[in-house]
Design an enzyme around this catalytic site. Structure first.
Site, PDB file in Angstrom:
ATOM      1  N   SER A  55      -8.350  21.387  -8.397  1.00 57.96           N
ATOM      2  CA  SER A  55      -9.713  21.029  -8.772  1.00 57.96           C
ATOM      3  C   SER A  55     -10.699  22.191  -8.708  1.00 57.96           C
ATOM      4  O   SER A  55     -11.804  22.093  -9.252  1.00 57.96           O
ATOM      5  CB  SER A  55     -10.222  19.897  -7.868  1.00 57.96           C
ATOM      6  OG  SER A  55      -9.464  18.726  -8.062  1.00 57.96           O
ATOM      7  N   LYS A 111     -20.490  20.443  -4.611  1.00 56.13           N
ATOM      8  CA  LYS A 111     -19.854  19.202  -5.044  1.00 56.13           C
ATOM      9  C   LYS A 111     -20.273  18.071  -4.106  1.00 56.13           C
ATOM     10  O   LYS A 111     -20.380  18.277  -2.887  1.00 56.13           O
ATOM     11  CB  LYS A 111     -18.345  19.417  -5.017  1.00 56.13           C
ATOM     12  CG  LYS A 111     -17.466  18.311  -5.543  1.00 56.13           C
ATOM     13  CD  LYS A 111     -16.016  18.792  -5.527  1.00 56.13           C
ATOM     14  CE  LYS A 111     -15.026  17.768  -6.023  1.00 56.13           C
ATOM     15  NZ  LYS A 111     -13.640  18.310  -6.030  1.00 56.13           N
ATOM     16  N   SER A 145     -11.367  18.072 -10.216  1.00 56.61           N
ATOM     17  CA  SER A 145     -12.400  17.084 -10.002  1.00 56.61           C
ATOM     18  C   SER A 145     -13.778  17.718  -9.792  1.00 56.61           C
ATOM     19  O   SER A 145     -14.790  17.023  -9.831  1.00 56.61           O
ATOM     20  CB  SER A 145     -12.045  16.247  -8.768  1.00 56.61           C
ATOM     21  OG  SER A 145     -11.951  17.060  -7.590  1.00 56.61           O
TER      22      SER A 145
END
Length: 593
Positions: free
Chosen positions: A174, A76, A150
């Site tokens: 997330s 990420k 996310s």
């Protein structure tokens, strides 16, 4: 398109190590053919990825020498990678990282190959995946639906078979919600177990680095590489795993707490998941979710919003227009809270944790919907705050409670969209939770990823005949040879101590350094720190056969009175050795040096 599972890659590499170069080309081809342009924010240049593979072949030609040799992955883009930009999905915030985040450094050392950095809800603020100027990755089963966030790009990259595993972050869910929306596994460690050094914080006191993978076995194998205390992370904790019963009491929602926001399909699938858990011999216990729900509400309705502001306050003050409007609105709302509110929030949290702990005495682990429902991208963009909040109804409390969690697939709706549940255990139950989550995933029979690739065989291999072994030195968690246990499908059963009648010596001329455990009846010492590991029977045989002299195996008596096979040392090897019994264990001795 077959997934790049650790088992499949290991078999290919064992047969022909240079196959690594072919795997790299397959990864690049899959990325080029992918029709979702919003997965990546940046990529390792193809030439650099090929060079990294060649370098790995040159410096470590034996695939068995490293636990994640040649395994492709992504991270990420709020996780630092040396030489690459970190954007947190905000171009104006971007900076070029000077060094790797701790987790990336550990993956490099383990032989994994970084492919790129993935999209996210800006500043990791959201559970839906639409709050990014780089676009919105889509659910792999229906492009009209959100991917979850996310950690949106990280989950989709695994579900589409572009890489073997990925790293996300998890503050409010997330690392779990995107797993549910894309039919993969999300391993969320106990907070602090995996260091967050080099990660752009959302709520620093709650943030976790998580792993997405096709199976529990793969996700946990990666998490074990990441585990370990990091002095640079003030929230880092040392592994101290606890056990769970093999036939646990499983807490499930009472009828009055089963809120699915009108989604009858997911409500039905949750009921089926409970029935499947009961069929595994688990005892189903309804529990009172009310204190956990109030804890969850603190994250976005209480002063913890101010922690998100603290993470980027100087940047926000200089560049208010740089933020996604929804993200900006949420973070700026923290300005309404005072310092006194922060203390009142802490007081209320501690009160609620006390109530929740009392309720937790009725169960060993929880089985909850990962998300009550799923929404289209269009609906989410039209109503971004209210619909996003629905996704976090059963996830937001977990990190406040310092709990471990593993999200697993749990079936499909009539419209073809996936449903998932999360197994949630107490702090440091990460290892004990793994076989239970693997068994549940296998029992549900919904496979992994967009192709629903079966993972039953992997789970069965984890849960077949197993043998326990006591380790005392270089095979302890976080030590140089621990990967020999984890790569063989081992998991930690407990950290404990020997009976008093054992001595420990630092052996001379061993690489890596190793201790020798000697049984001396009548000796009364402190008892020595050891770990009990569980190995599949076939791995146990290979492991024991590879033990070099002067070490061997015999029966070790634990402080509890249990007697288990473990490492012992031949007495003739003590020439030149230093007795270190007084330190109480190998780790304490190393730390003292």
């Amino acid at each position: 398109m077959a997934l790049f599972t650790l088992t499949a890659l290991s078999a290919r590499y064992a047969e022909n190590p240079p196959t690594l170069l072919d795997v790299v080309e397959e990864v690049l081809a899959r990325i080029d053919a992918c029709d979702d342009p919003a997965i990546f924010i940046s990529r390792v240049a193809p030439a650099d990825l090929r060079d990294a593979a060649r370098d790995l072949l040159a410096r470590s030609p034996d695939p068995a020498s490293l636990p994640l040799w040649g395994v492709p992955y992504v991270v990420k883009d709020n996780i630092d990678v040396a030489g690459m930009e970190t954007t947190a999905a905000c171009p104006e915030y971007a900076y070029r990282a000077a060094k790797d985040a701790t987790v990336v450094a550990r993956l490099r050392a383990a032989g994994a190959l970084l492919v790129g950095k993935t999209n996210l809800d800006q500043f990791a603020t959201g559970l839906n995946g639409t709050r990014s100027p780089y676009g919105a990755p889509r659910c792999v089963f229906d492009r009209n639906y959100v991917s979850g966030g996310s950690s949106s790009g990280s989950a989709v990259a695994v579900a589409r078979g572009l890489v073997s595993f990925s790293l996300g972050t998890d503050t409010a869910g997330s690392g779990r919600v995107p797993a549910a929306f894309n039919n993969i596994v999300g391993v969320k460690p106990t907070p602090g177990l995996v260091p967050a050094t080099g990660v752009v914080p959302a709520c620093r006191s709650l943030d976790c680095v998580n792993v997405f993978a096709a199976s529990v076995a793969d996700g946990v194998a990666v998490r074990r590489v990441l585990d370990g205390f990091d002095a640079e992370d003030c929230y880092s904790v040392a592994p101290a795993q606890i056990s769970l019963p093999p036939q646990p009491r499983v807490g499930v929602l009472m009828a009055k707490h089963r809120e699915f926001f009108g989604d009858a399909e997911n409500a039905k699938l949750y009921a089926q998941a409970i029935a499947k858990a009961e069929s595994l011999g688990w005892t189903i216990v309804e529990f009172d979710y009310a204190p956990f729900a109030e804890i969850a509400a603190l994250l976005y309705e209480g002063p913890w919003l101010a922690e998100r502001l603290a993470a980027i306050e100087p940047f926000l003050a200089r560049n208010p227009g740089a933020l996604d409007p929804t993200v900006r609105g949420l973070i700026e709302s923290a300005k309404t809270f005072t310092a006194a509110d922060a203390f009142r929030g802490q007081y209320r949290l501690q009160e609620l944790l006390r109530v929740a702990a009392k309720e937790a005495e009725t169960f060993d682990l929880l089985l909850l919907p990962t998300s009550p429902t799923i929404h289209t991208v269009a609906a989410m963009r039209a109503d971004p705050v209210r619909l996003n909040a629905q996704f976090g109804r059963y996830t937001n409390f977990v990190n406040f409670c310092r709990m471990a969690a593993i999200a697993v697939p749990a079936g499909f709706r009539a419209d073809g969209l996936p449903f998932g549940v999360t197994l949630i255990g107490p702090a440091q139950s990460d290892e004990a939770l793994a076989p239970l989550a693997a068994a549940f995933h296998a029992a549900m029979g919904c496979g992994a990823g967009a192709t629903r690739e079966p993972v039953v065989g992997q789970a069965q291999a984890q849960l077949g005949d197993r043998i326990e072994i006591v380790v005392v030195g270089a095979h302890l968690s976080g030590q140089p040879l621990n990967w020999q246990l984890t790569q063989g499908g081992g998991w930690l059963v407990e950290a404990t101590r020997t009976a008093p009648d054992y001595r420990l010596y630092a052996l001379a001329n061993t690489a890596p350094p190793k201790p020798g455990l000697i049984h001396e009846p009548g000796f009364s010492g402190p008892g020595l720190e050891v770990e009990v590991w569980s190995l599949p029977a076939e791995s146990f045989g290979r492991f024991v056969n590879a033990i070099p002299a002067p070490l061997g195996v015999g029966k070790v008596m634990l402080a509890s009175g249990r007697q288990i096979t473990g490492f012992l040392c031949e007495s003739h090897a003590l020439a030149g050795a230093r007795e270190i019994t007084e330190f109480g264990g190998w780790r304490a001795f190393l730390n003292a040096g």
